[in-house]
Design a protein around this motif. Structure first.
Motif, PDB file in Angstrom:
ATOM      1  N   MET A  34      29.364 -65.315  13.277  1.00 12.23           N
ATOM      2  CA  MET A  34      29.125 -64.360  12.538  1.00 12.23           C
ATOM      3  C   MET A  34      29.788 -62.931  12.718  1.00 12.23           C
ATOM      4  SD  MET A  34      25.553 -62.504  12.098  1.00 12.23           S
ATOM      5  CE  MET A  34      24.813 -62.535  10.173  1.00 12.23           C
ATOM      6  N   LEU A  35      30.308 -62.292  11.621  1.00 19.36           N
ATOM      7  CA  LEU A  35      31.372 -61.322  11.825  1.00 19.36           C
ATOM      8  C   LEU A  35      30.637 -59.892  11.832  1.00 19.36           C
ATOM      9  CD1 LEU A  35      34.461 -62.255   9.768  1.00 19.36           C
ATOM     10  CD2 LEU A  35      34.107 -62.365  12.126  1.00 19.36           C
ATOM     11  N   ARG A  36      29.370 -60.084  11.475  1.00 21.79           N
ATOM     12  CA  ARG A  36      28.660 -58.704  11.391  1.00 21.79           C
ATOM     13  C   ARG A  36      28.527 -57.925  12.595  1.00 21.79           C
ATOM     14  NH1 ARG A  36      25.336 -57.321   6.788  1.00 21.79           N
ATOM     15  NH2 ARG A  36      24.416 -55.269   7.167  1.00 21.79           N
ATOM     16  N   ARG A  37      29.011 -56.811  13.000  1.00 22.59           N
ATOM     17  CA  ARG A  37      28.848 -56.072  14.202  1.00 22.59           C
ATOM     18  C   ARG A  37      28.202 -54.739  13.962  1.00 22.59           C
ATOM     19  NH1 ARG A  37      28.979 -60.019  16.523  1.00 22.59           N
ATOM     20  NH2 ARG A  37      31.037 -61.275  17.358  1.00 22.59           N
ATOM     21  N   GLU A  38      27.280 -54.196  14.913  1.00 27.94           N
ATOM     22  CA  GLU A  38      26.836 -53.037  14.862  1.00 27.94           C
ATOM     23  C   GLU A  38      26.225 -52.456  13.436  1.00 27.94           C
ATOM     24  OE1 GLU A  38      28.389 -50.052  17.498  1.00 27.94           O
ATOM     25  OE2 GLU A  38      28.961 -51.795  18.660  1.00 27.94           O
ATOM     26  N   GLY A  39      26.059 -53.365  12.354  1.00 27.48           N
ATOM     27  CA  GLY A  39      25.744 -52.786  10.988  1.00 27.48           C
ATOM     28  C   GLY A  39      26.712 -52.792  10.134  1.00 27.48           C
ATOM     29  N   PRO A  85      28.968 -54.448   7.537  1.00 33.08           N
ATOM     30  CA  PRO A  85      28.965 -55.725   6.644  1.00 33.08           C
ATOM     31  C   PRO A  85      30.037 -56.563   6.772  1.00 33.08           C
ATOM     32  CG  PRO A  85      28.420 -53.810   5.384  1.00 33.08           C
ATOM     33  CD  PRO A  85      28.998 -53.078   6.756  1.00 33.08           C
ATOM     34  N   THR A  86      30.094 -57.653   6.552  1.00 34.48           N
ATOM     35  CA  THR A  86      31.233 -58.881   6.920  1.00 34.48           C
ATOM     36  C   THR A  86      32.248 -58.369   5.999  1.00 34.48           C
ATOM     37  OG1 THR A  86      29.659 -60.352   7.480  1.00 34.48           O
ATOM     38  CG2 THR A  86      31.888 -61.169   6.815  1.00 34.48           C
ATOM     39  N   ASP A  87      32.342 -57.999   4.717  1.00 30.60           N
ATOM     40  CA  ASP A  87      33.477 -57.814   3.766  1.00 30.60           C
ATOM     41  C   ASP A  87      33.976 -56.787   4.205  1.00 30.60           C
ATOM     42  OD1 ASP A  87      31.223 -56.034   3.079  1.00 30.60           O
ATOM     43  OD2 ASP A  87      31.739 -55.840   1.031  1.00 30.60           O
ATOM     44  N   VAL A  88      33.433 -55.783   4.884  1.00 29.31           N
ATOM     45  CA  VAL A  88      34.149 -54.455   5.519  1.00 29.31           C
ATOM     46  C   VAL A  88      35.170 -54.783   6.692  1.00 29.31           C
ATOM     47  CG1 VAL A  88      33.971 -52.156   6.513  1.00 29.31           C
ATOM     48  CG2 VAL A  88      32.462 -52.726   4.461  1.00 29.31           C
ATOM     49  N   LEU A  89      34.541 -55.681   7.150  1.00 29.66           N
ATOM     50  CA  LEU A  89      35.300 -56.100   8.551  1.00 29.66           C
ATOM     51  C   LEU A  89      36.646 -56.982   8.108  1.00 29.66           C
ATOM     52  CD1 LEU A  89      32.450 -57.057  11.026  1.00 29.66           C
ATOM     53  CD2 LEU A  89      33.859 -55.337  11.102  1.00 29.66           C
ATOM     54  N   LEU A  90      36.348 -58.090   7.055  1.00 31.42           N
ATOM     55  CA  LEU A  90      37.557 -58.688   6.419  1.00 31.42           C
ATOM     56  C   LEU A  90      38.399 -57.819   6.108  1.00 31.42           C
ATOM     57  CD1 LEU A  90      35.583 -61.968   5.204  1.00 31.42           C
ATOM     58  CD2 LEU A  90      36.878 -61.629   7.388  1.00 31.42           C
ATOM     59  N   THR A  91      37.976 -56.796   5.203  1.00 32.72           N
ATOM     60  CA  THR A  91      39.063 -55.806   4.742  1.00 32.72           C
ATOM     61  C   THR A  91      39.918 -55.301   5.749  1.00 32.72           C
ATOM     62  OG1 THR A  91      37.770 -55.548   2.678  1.00 32.72           O
ATOM     63  CG2 THR A  91      39.395 -53.770   3.086  1.00 32.72           C
ATOM     64  N   ALA A  92      39.167 -54.879   6.684  1.00 35.13           N
ATOM     65  CA  ALA A  92      40.067 -54.390   7.811  1.00 35.13           C
ATOM     66  C   ALA A  92      40.868 -55.202   8.471  1.00 35.13           C
ATOM     67  CB  ALA A  92      39.146 -53.715   9.023  1.00 35.13           C
ATOM     68  N   LEU A 121      42.399 -54.727  12.270  1.00 34.60           N
ATOM     69  CA  LEU A 121      41.729 -55.460  13.148  1.00 34.60           C
ATOM     70  C   LEU A 121      42.174 -56.986  13.026  1.00 34.60           C
ATOM     71  CD1 LEU A 121      37.794 -54.938  12.382  1.00 34.60           C
ATOM     72  CD2 LEU A 121      39.153 -54.043  14.288  1.00 34.60           C
ATOM     73  N   GLU A 122      42.046 -57.762  14.189  1.00 35.52           N
ATOM     74  CA  GLU A 122      42.470 -59.125  14.261  1.00 35.52           C
ATOM     75  C   GLU A 122      41.477 -59.797  14.964  1.00 35.52           C
ATOM     76  OE1 GLU A 122      46.274 -58.916  16.319  1.00 35.52           O
ATOM     77  OE2 GLU A 122      45.571 -58.583  18.187  1.00 35.52           O
ATOM     78  N   PHE A 123      41.425 -61.196  14.693  1.00 44.18           N
ATOM     79  CA  PHE A 123      40.674 -61.971  15.592  1.00 44.18           C
ATOM     80  C   PHE A 123      41.073 -62.115  17.044  1.00 44.18           C
ATOM     81  CE2 PHE A 123      39.694 -63.081  11.066  1.00 44.18           C
ATOM     82  CZ  PHE A 123      38.469 -63.256  10.697  1.00 44.18           C
ATOM     83  N   ALA A 124      40.159 -61.909  17.782  1.00 46.25           N
ATOM     84  CA  ALA A 124      40.575 -62.142  19.350  1.00 46.25           C
ATOM     85  C   ALA A 124      40.567 -63.312  19.507  1.00 46.25           C
ATOM     86  CB  ALA A 124      39.339 -61.573  20.203  1.00 46.25           C
ATOM     87  N   SER A 125      41.713 -63.613  20.764  1.00 45.37           N
ATOM     88  CA  SER A 125      41.957 -65.144  21.321  1.00 45.37           C
ATOM     89  C   SER A 125      40.818 -65.745  21.925  1.00 45.37           C
ATOM     90  CB  SER A 125      43.061 -65.099  21.944  1.00 45.37           C
ATOM     91  OG  SER A 125      42.966 -64.191  23.213  1.00 45.37           O
ATOM     92  N   SER A 126      39.746 -64.841  22.134  1.00 49.13           N
ATOM     93  CA  SER A 126      38.457 -65.369  23.036  1.00 49.13           C
ATOM     94  C   SER A 126      37.439 -66.070  22.018  1.00 49.13           C
ATOM     95  CB  SER A 126      37.801 -64.138  23.737  1.00 49.13           C
ATOM     96  OG  SER A 126      37.349 -63.441  22.938  1.00 49.13           O
ATOM     97  N   GLY A 127      37.737 -65.918  20.637  1.00 51.89           N
ATOM     98  CA  GLY A 127      36.800 -66.736  19.952  1.00 51.89           C
ATOM     99  C   GLY A 127      36.991 -66.022  18.478  1.00 51.89           C
ATOM    100  N   ALA A 128      36.549 -66.941  17.468  1.00 45.10           N
ATOM    101  CA  ALA A 128      36.888 -66.681  16.058  1.00 45.10           C
ATOM    102  C   ALA A 128      35.777 -65.468  15.309  1.00 45.10           C
ATOM    103  CB  ALA A 128      36.796 -67.804  14.989  1.00 45.10           C
ATOM    104  N   ASP A 129      34.860 -65.421  16.190  1.00 42.44           N
ATOM    105  CA  ASP A 129      33.678 -64.439  15.948  1.00 42.44           C
ATOM    106  C   ASP A 129      33.983 -63.153  16.615  1.00 42.44           C
ATOM    107  OD1 ASP A 129      32.905 -65.336  18.390  1.00 42.44           O
ATOM    108  OD2 ASP A 129      30.892 -65.291  18.172  1.00 42.44           O
TER     109      ASP A 129
END
Length: 65
Positions: free
Chosen positions: A1-6, A8-15, A21-29
Motif C-alpha cells: 500500500m502506498l498511502r503514507r501518513e495520510g 493519498p495514493t494518487d498524490v504519491l504516484l503523481t510525485a 519520489l522513486e520506489f525504494a530498492s528495499s520494496g515496491a511499497d
C-alpha cells in the motif's frame, strides 16, 4: 500500500511520475526522495505550511460583546 501518513495514493504516484519520489530498492511499497535536496526543499515547504497554520490557529477574531 502506498498511502503514507495520510497522503493519498494518487498524490504519491503523481510525485513519482513527476520525478520527486522513486520506489525504494528495499520494496515496491516504499518510496524515497530522488535526491537529498529534493527532500530538504519539500520538508522546508511542509514545515513552513505547518507554522503558518499553527499561527493562524492562534489568531482569534474579536468577539462582538
Amino acid at each position: 500500500m502506498l498511502r503514507r501518513e495520510g497522503v493519498p495514493t494518487d498524490v504519491l504516484l503523481t510525485a513519482v511520475h513527476g520525478g520527486l519520489l522513486e520506489f525504494a530498492s528495499s520494496g515496491a511499497d516504499r518510496l524515497r526522495f530522488v535526491h537529498p535536496l529534493v527532500r530538504e526543499a519539500v520538508w522546508y515547504d511542509v514545515e513552513s505550511a505547518r507554522a503558518v497554520a499553527s499561527a493562524a490557529d492562534g489568531v482569534r477574531t474579536p468577539s462582538a460583546d
